[in-house]
Design a protein around this motif. Structure first.
Motif, PDB file in Angstrom:
ATOM      1  N   GLY A 215      25.169  15.973  38.825  1.00 11.50           N
ATOM      2  CA  GLY A 215      23.811  16.195  39.317  1.00 11.50           C
ATOM      3  C   GLY A 215      22.386  14.473  38.395  1.00 11.50           C
ATOM      4  N   ASP A 216      20.889  15.059  38.279  1.00 17.06           N
ATOM      5  CA  ASP A 216      20.332  14.194  37.444  1.00 17.06           C
ATOM      6  C   ASP A 216      19.675  15.385  36.167  1.00 17.06           C
ATOM      7  N   PRO A 217      20.453  14.087  35.112  1.00 15.45           N
ATOM      8  CA  PRO A 217      20.169  15.156  33.807  1.00 15.45           C
ATOM      9  C   PRO A 217      18.670  14.845  33.568  1.00 15.45           C
ATOM     10  N   ARG A 218      17.597  13.484  34.719  1.00 15.49           N
ATOM     11  CA  ARG A 218      16.476  13.231  34.382  1.00 15.49           C
ATOM     12  C   ARG A 218      15.355  14.356  34.666  1.00 15.49           C
ATOM     13  N   GLU A 219      16.477  15.579  35.711  1.00 20.92           N
ATOM     14  CA  GLU A 219      15.722  16.313  36.208  1.00 20.92           C
ATOM     15  C   GLU A 219      15.894  17.788  35.458  1.00 20.92           C
ATOM     16  N   ALA A 220      16.290  18.208  33.932  1.00 25.93           N
ATOM     17  CA  ALA A 220      16.427  18.545  33.017  1.00 25.93           C
ATOM     18  C   ALA A 220      15.517  19.930  33.646  1.00 25.93           C
ATOM     19  N   LEU A 221      15.359  21.292  33.744  1.00 19.45           N
ATOM     20  CA  LEU A 221      13.881  22.076  33.374  1.00 19.45           C
ATOM     21  C   LEU A 221      14.437  22.748  31.651  1.00 19.45           C
ATOM     22  N   GLY A 222      13.066  23.273  31.473  1.00 18.53           N
ATOM     23  CA  GLY A 222      13.584  23.753  29.572  1.00 18.53           C
ATOM     24  C   GLY A 222      12.872  25.176  29.870  1.00 18.53           C
ATOM     25  N   THR A 223      11.241  25.288  30.430  1.00 14.64           N
ATOM     26  CA  THR A 223      10.975  26.757  29.744  1.00 14.64           C
ATOM     27  C   THR A 223      10.542  27.010  30.819  1.00 14.64           C
ATOM     28  N   LEU A 224      11.326  28.197  31.393  1.00  8.09           N
ATOM     29  CA  LEU A 224      11.136  29.181  32.915  1.00  8.09           C
ATOM     30  C   LEU A 224      10.607  30.719  32.390  1.00  8.09           C
ATOM     31  N   TRP A 225      10.310  31.121  33.242  1.00  2.00           N
ATOM     32  CA  TRP A 225      10.429  33.065  33.329  1.00  2.00           C
ATOM     33  C   TRP A 225      10.112  33.683  34.468  1.00  2.00           C
ATOM     34  N   TYR A 226      10.732  34.917  35.040  1.00  2.00           N
ATOM     35  CA  TYR A 226      10.646  35.634  35.504  1.00  2.00           C
ATOM     36  C   TYR A 226       9.358  36.851  35.438  1.00  2.00           C
ATOM     37  N   LYS A 323       6.613  22.284  11.074  1.00  2.00           N
ATOM     38  CA  LYS A 323       6.134  22.179  13.074  1.00  2.00           C
ATOM     39  C   LYS A 323       7.079  23.188  13.648  1.00  2.00           C
ATOM     40  N   TYR A 324       6.449  23.803  14.501  1.00  2.00           N
ATOM     41  CA  TYR A 324       6.713  24.373  15.344  1.00  2.00           C
ATOM     42  C   TYR A 324       6.704  24.083  16.724  1.00  2.00           C
ATOM     43  N   ARG A 325       7.264  24.796  17.571  1.00  2.00           N
ATOM     44  CA  ARG A 325       7.651  24.552  18.933  1.00  2.00           C
ATOM     45  C   ARG A 325       6.991  25.950  19.732  1.00  2.00           C
ATOM     46  N   PHE A 326       6.096  25.359  20.435  1.00  2.00           N
ATOM     47  CA  PHE A 326       4.905  27.067  21.216  1.00  2.00           C
ATOM     48  C   PHE A 326       5.765  26.860  22.920  1.00  2.00           C
ATOM     49  N   ARG A 327       5.958  27.820  23.668  1.00  2.00           N
ATOM     50  CA  ARG A 327       5.811  27.453  24.954  1.00  2.00           C
ATOM     51  C   ARG A 327       5.049  28.691  25.814  1.00  2.00           C
ATOM     52  N   LEU A 328       3.707  27.960  26.081  1.00  2.00           N
ATOM     53  CA  LEU A 328       2.485  28.781  26.608  1.00  2.00           C
ATOM     54  C   LEU A 328       2.822  28.756  27.840  1.00  2.00           C
ATOM     55  N   ILE A 329       2.846  30.533  28.710  1.00  2.00           N
ATOM     56  CA  ILE A 329       3.323  30.572  29.834  1.00  2.00           C
ATOM     57  C   ILE A 329       1.909  31.689  30.156  1.00  2.00           C
ATOM     58  N   THR A 369      -5.627  22.549  26.065  1.00  2.00           N
ATOM     59  CA  THR A 369      -4.676  21.830  27.332  1.00  2.00           C
ATOM     60  C   THR A 369      -5.211  23.710  28.458  1.00  2.00           C
ATOM     61  N   ARG A 370      -5.505  23.214  29.927  1.00  2.00           N
ATOM     62  CA  ARG A 370      -5.153  24.017  30.921  1.00  2.00           C
ATOM     63  C   ARG A 370      -4.351  24.706  31.413  1.00  2.00           C
ATOM     64  N   VAL A 371      -4.154  26.386  31.088  1.00  2.00           N
ATOM     65  CA  VAL A 371      -2.980  26.414  31.897  1.00  2.00           C
ATOM     66  C   VAL A 371      -2.856  27.419  33.253  1.00  2.00           C
ATOM     67  N   ARG A 376       3.188  26.192  33.034  1.00  2.00           N
ATOM     68  CA  ARG A 376       4.093  26.577  31.322  1.00  2.00           C
ATOM     69  C   ARG A 376       3.513  24.549  30.832  1.00  2.00           C
ATOM     70  N   ALA A 377       2.546  25.775  29.548  1.00  2.00           N
ATOM     71  CA  ALA A 377       2.669  24.208  29.065  1.00  2.00           C
ATOM     72  C   ALA A 377       3.322  23.863  27.236  1.00  2.00           C
ATOM     73  N   ASP A 378       4.398  23.383  26.912  1.00  2.00           N
ATOM     74  CA  ASP A 378       5.089  23.202  25.714  1.00  2.00           C
ATOM     75  C   ASP A 378       4.255  22.196  24.785  1.00  2.00           C
ATOM     76  N   ILE A 379       4.489  22.934  23.515  1.00  2.00           N
ATOM     77  CA  ILE A 379       3.185  22.411  22.660  1.00  2.00           C
ATOM     78  C   ILE A 379       4.086  21.876  21.183  1.00  2.00           C
ATOM     79  N   VAL A 380       3.644  21.114  20.304  1.00  2.00           N
ATOM     80  CA  VAL A 380       4.212  21.090  19.197  1.00  2.00           C
ATOM     81  C   VAL A 380       2.753  21.141  17.892  1.00  2.00           C
ATOM     82  N   ILE A 381       3.186  22.409  16.939  1.00  2.00           N
ATOM     83  CA  ILE A 381       1.892  21.950  16.641  1.00  2.00           C
ATOM     84  C   ILE A 381       2.652  21.698  14.983  1.00  2.00           C
TER      85      ILE A 381
END
Length: 570
Positions: A215-226, A323-329, A369-371, A376-381
């Motif tokens: 498949g196409d790795p350029r279409e990889a997903l990261g932040t999902l929720w169920y 630095k921290y990665r925050f996944r805003l869901i 950032t508007r959510v 979702r929006a991933d940000i690094v602070i």
């Protein structure tokens, strides 16, 4: 094990389902039940007083997989499992990771000054557990329906779990009609059951036609929720607490800031340490601190008077100077957020690296950032620029007078406090490189169809797509697998509609005839329509066949019944 042909338990049609909803509402209003059940026309501006910053932010470690499941997972359902379809692609040797998740009744504390509230939650946790997965490592999650099938109050105790944004086969997508319990089942299943196995292949889109099978790795997903997706009751069941996080990694977004692989981005890593999912949901509380819900209060949309992050009202989070990665869901049923990072009254910059489930091609420096709902929006602070003792605030400034949509940047709701508490225990080797993940080309020459979908409100508080309500048993659109289309999404009236398309992400070609803003130029699965807006989306349908959904993710709209079934055919 048996193929899904037998019938057990009563099957509900659409009318019976709606009738049960009315019964549930009536029961929720009964004074003999617990206080959190319901309220008639509550004032969303009134709620209990709570002192801020009294307890720490709940931060989850990844859920541990189990060595085995009984019965052993298989392509066809076992006796005792609900009557799902067979898994389309069964991995050689079976799935590599196995998980058990139980939808159950639990008690939850939103704040130390409020009483315990009864919730419905995965593994009894609000939010539910965090699953961490990797590409090319298939995972199977066994979802158990442990809520009393005759429970009273708002919501409906049957479940169907949608892993929002995953490129998944129809039988594991959480279709709205695939709901089940030990007593009842939906029109797209063949019997009731105690559990349902969802197979998440974690494969790149296009794997089935790629000669290498990748498949196409350029279409990889990261932040999902169920979250729960039970037809007619999605809003109520999600509002009761049924949502959680699912994170995907690969060789590029590897989840290891020490990774020596030259492909690895080395973003801030360590889920539960420097990589933190933040799930935002608002709840409506009465003066005594009990959650309220009125299933008939849909004209204005359902909004809460308290904002929560990871199930808590105004928690604090101690951070190191790094630095921290925050996944805003956004797990709210109707509320939009626009987040700012503030030190005192001054806005602070952060780096946005992802929109919805996908890394952007390059990072964006932003101060807000508007959510929208479900987005979702991933940000690094980078907290290294602040001295120890600094206190920063994540602030929602987007006001909503009712559920129709945002009404301006007039709010000033502090949602989460960051306490810069210490220097890192080891050097911060994480980075945010100038390039993240490349985007595949938009191949317009492969488009075989152009379709228009109009979203609007009819009389009697019914929301429709192309003037029709949702038909769970009939596809409104049939699509040939492997083809590309352009879908034009048009919103009418004075409501905002965050439109979610299952199975595949798309690329916005135009918003109101113009190129989309920078943060919308990646791959997305939620397309927000402001009043009278139109968005053109390029989208492909690959690998899997079966029934899927497009709907508004203002969950009142979805349930009443702004949702459309589309089928992908061979």
């Amino acid at each position: 094990m048996s193929e899904p042909t037998t019938h057990q338990g009563p099957r509900l049609n659409r009318r019976q389902s709606i009738q049960l909803g009315a019964i549930g509402f009536a029961a929720a209003s009964a004074p003999a039940l617990n206080r959190e059940a319901s309220a008639a026309s509550p004032d969303p501006a009134v709620g209990p007083t709570t002192r801020p910053w009294m307890e720490p932010l709940p931060v989850y470690q990844p859920k541990q997989n189990v060595a085995s499941l009984d019965p052993v997972p298989a392509q066809y359902p076992w006796d005792g499992e609900c009557g799902r379809s067979a898994h389309q692609f069964w991995p050689t040797g079976g799935p590599g990771k196995l998980y058990n998740i139980h939808a159950q009744v639990a008690q939850h504390a939103f704040h130390p000054q409020l009483p315990m509230n009864t919730v419905w939650a995965y593994d009894g946790m609000l939010p539910g557990p965090t699953i961490v997965a990797r590409y090319n490592e298939p995972a199977l999650v066994r979802f158990h329906a442990d809520i009393d099938p005759y429970a009273v109050g708002y919501g409906s105790p049957e479940i169907t779990v949608h892993l929002h944004n995953l490129h998944a086969a129809s039988e594991s997508d959480g279709f709205a009609g695939d709901y089940f319990s030990t007593a009842r089942y939906g029109p797209s299943l063949t019997r009731a059951g105690a559990f349902k196995d969802h197979l998440y292949l974690n494969r790149y889109a296009g794997f089935s036609t790629d000669p290498a099978g990748i498949g196409d790795p350029r279409e990889a997903l990261g932040t999902l929720w169920y979250h729960d997706h039970r037809m007619d009751f999605t809003e109520q069941n999600v509002y009761r607490g049924m949502f959680g996080t699912y994170l995907l990694f690969d060789d590029v977004d590897s989840g290891d800031e020490h990774d020596t692989n030259p492909q690895a981005l080395r973003l801030p890593s360590g889920v539960g340490r420097y990589d933190i999912p933040l799930l935002f949901a608002d709840f409506l509380f009465d003066q005594s601190g009990y959650v309220l819900y009125n299933a008939l209060e849909i004209k204005k949309g359902h909004l809460g008077n308290k904002l929560t992050v990871n199930g808590k009202i105004q928690p604090f989070f101690k951070v190191e100077r790094r630095k921290y990665r925050f996944r805003l869901i956004n797990a709210s049923v109707a509320r939009f957020y626009q987040f700012y990072l503030k030190l005192g009254t001054a806005n602070q910059s952060f780096t946005r690296i992802a929109t919805d489930g996908n890394l952007l091609p390059a990072p964006l420096t932003m101060n807000n950032t508007r959510v929208p709902p479900a987005a979702r929006a991933d940000i690094v602070i980078d907290f290294s620029q602040y001295p120890i003792g600094s206190k920063l605030f994540l602030v929602n400034r987007l006001a909503m007078a009712d559920g129709r949509g945002p009404s301006g940047l007039t709010a000033n709701d502090r949602v989460l406090r960051f306490d810069v508490d210490s220097d890192p225990t080891e050097p911060d080797v994480s980075q945010v490189p100038a390039k993240l993940r490349a985007l595949p080309p938009i191949e317009l020459h492969k488009v075989v169809n152009r379709r228009r979908f109009e979203f609007k409100k009819e009389i009697n508080d019914i929301w429709v797509v192309n003037d029709k309500i949702f038909d769970v048993e009939k596809a409104a659109v049939n699509i040939k697998r492997g083809t590309a289309e352009i879908w034009e999404l048009i919103g009418h009236g004075d409501w905002h509609h965050p439109i979610h398309i299952h199975l595949e992400e798309g690329r916005i070609l135009k918003r109101n005839g113009k190129a989309p803003p920078a943060h919308e130029r990646g791959r997305m699965d939620v397309y927000t329509l402001a009043p009278e807006e139109r968005v053109e989306v390029f989208i492909r349908f690959r690998d899997f066949t079966g029934k899927y959904l497009m709907h508004c993710h203002n969950l009142s709209h979805e349930d009443h019944a702004m949702m459309l079934r589309f089928d992908v055919r061979p």
